[in-house]
Design a protein around this motif. Structure first.
Motif, PDB file in Angstrom:
ATOM      1  N   ARG A 273      33.407  39.131  33.979  1.00 38.27           N
ATOM      2  CA  ARG A 273      33.948  38.262  34.973  1.00 38.27           C
ATOM      3  C   ARG A 273      35.045  37.251  34.204  1.00 38.27           C
ATOM      4  NH1 ARG A 273      29.586  34.046  37.703  1.00 38.27           N
ATOM      5  NH2 ARG A 273      29.008  36.113  38.338  1.00 38.27           N
ATOM      6  N   GLY A 274      35.063  37.187  33.084  1.00 39.07           N
ATOM      7  CA  GLY A 274      36.049  36.508  32.323  1.00 39.07           C
ATOM      8  C   GLY A 274      37.324  37.339  32.226  1.00 39.07           C
TER       9      GLY A 274
ATOM     10  N   ARG B 285      39.228  37.689  35.460  1.00 42.03           N
ATOM     11  CA  ARG B 285      39.509  36.358  35.951  1.00 42.03           C
ATOM     12  C   ARG B 285      40.909  36.313  35.158  1.00 42.03           C
ATOM     13  NH1 ARG B 285      36.238  33.139  34.278  1.00 42.03           N
ATOM     14  NH2 ARG B 285      34.846  33.095  35.997  1.00 42.03           N
TER      15      ARG B 285
ATOM     16  N   LEU C 189      43.478  38.914  36.777  1.00 45.17           N
ATOM     17  CA  LEU C 189      44.025  38.514  37.816  1.00 45.17           C
ATOM     18  C   LEU C 189      45.031  37.307  37.804  1.00 45.17           C
ATOM     19  CD1 LEU C 189      40.814  38.343  40.238  1.00 45.17           C
ATOM     20  CD2 LEU C 189      42.823  39.977  40.333  1.00 45.17           C
ATOM     21  N   ALA C 190      44.897  36.485  36.735  1.00 47.19           N
ATOM     22  CA  ALA C 190      45.631  35.365  36.655  1.00 47.19           C
ATOM     23  C   ALA C 190      47.158  36.017  36.181  1.00 47.19           C
ATOM     24  CB  ALA C 190      45.061  34.367  35.571  1.00 47.19           C
TER      25      ALA C 190
END
Length: 237
Positions: A119-120, A123, A126-127
């Motif tokens: 998940r990290g 994230r 995507l960032a």
């Protein structure tokens, strides 16, 4: 999964739910396969050959788009739709066999001091994509374009056959004419990018793409309408 369609049709058990499920699974695998193939190319070739390799890969994909619909239309006309899907299922097995024959040494991942979090990592990816001045707009534009094209494609397949009364062979021929535009574009990508830069080529392509839809407004039954739509798809691809 694709082979279940002709099997169900042979026993008169084919349903729309099964077609939806097969289309979803095959489409999802296609998306993952395309992403994996593009990500694997940098492991096979040095950086200075990536542009040429991607252009050749696009040429091969476009050639399949040219010959695929024509062959599909001919098969459907000769052996029927269910048997044509069975032949398509065999083609996936051939693709898997060819993929397994790729042998290339790949460096192992660097050791990490912390336990990775999926998940990290998603994230963070995507960032990075969203904040990048080039990748962010490209991903956003491609996502919007792909969504719109996916929606129109579902209607587009039905409209020529039901409303314009095209045969499967005519539809395949028109689609092949349109796909040939993408093949010619892939042949000139490297030259145009070297002369004008990747950014200018991509912006020009995105700007001209909506204009290619205008000939589709003139679609009507008969050879003239078929030629107009073929030319419109040729410019689009």
């Amino acid at each position: 999964m694709t082979g279940s369609i002709p099997l169900a049709a042979a026993y008169d058990r084919l349903t729309l739910i099964q077609l939806w499920l097969v289309a979803f699974v095959v489409g999802s695998c296609h998306v993952l396969g395309m992403a994996a193939s593009l990500s694997y190319i940098p492991h096979l070739l040095p950086p200075h050959r990536l542009l040429e390799a991607n252009a050749k890969l696009a040429s091969a994909n476009t050639l399949s788009d040219i010959g695929g619909p024509a062959l599909a239309g001919a098969l459907i006309g000769v052996i029927g739709a269910a048997r044509a899907v069975a032949a398509d299922a065999v083609s996936y097995l051939v693709t898997a066999w060819c993929t397994l024959r790729i042998h290339s040494s790949e460096a192992g991942p660097r050791p990490r001091t912390t336990t990775p979090s999926l998940r990290g990592e998603i994230r963070a990816g995507l960032a990075y994509t969203w904040r990048h001045p080039v990748i962010g707009p490209l991903v956003t534009t491609n996502a919007i374009t792909s969504t719109v094209l996916a929606g129109t494609s579902a209607i587009w397949v039905v409209y020529p056959v039901r409303e314009l009364h095209w045969s499967s062979q005519v539809f395949a021929l028109v689609m092949s004419i349109g796909a040939s535009g993408g093949f010619l574009a892939s042949l000139t990508t490297v030259r145009l990018t070297a002369r004008y830069g990747a950014g200018s080529v991509m912006i020009s392509a995105l700007t001209l793409a909506p204009a290619s839809q205008l000939p589709l407004l003139l679609a009507h039954p008969g050879p003239t309408g078929q030629l107009v739509i073929g030319c419109g798809l040729f410019e689009q691809l």
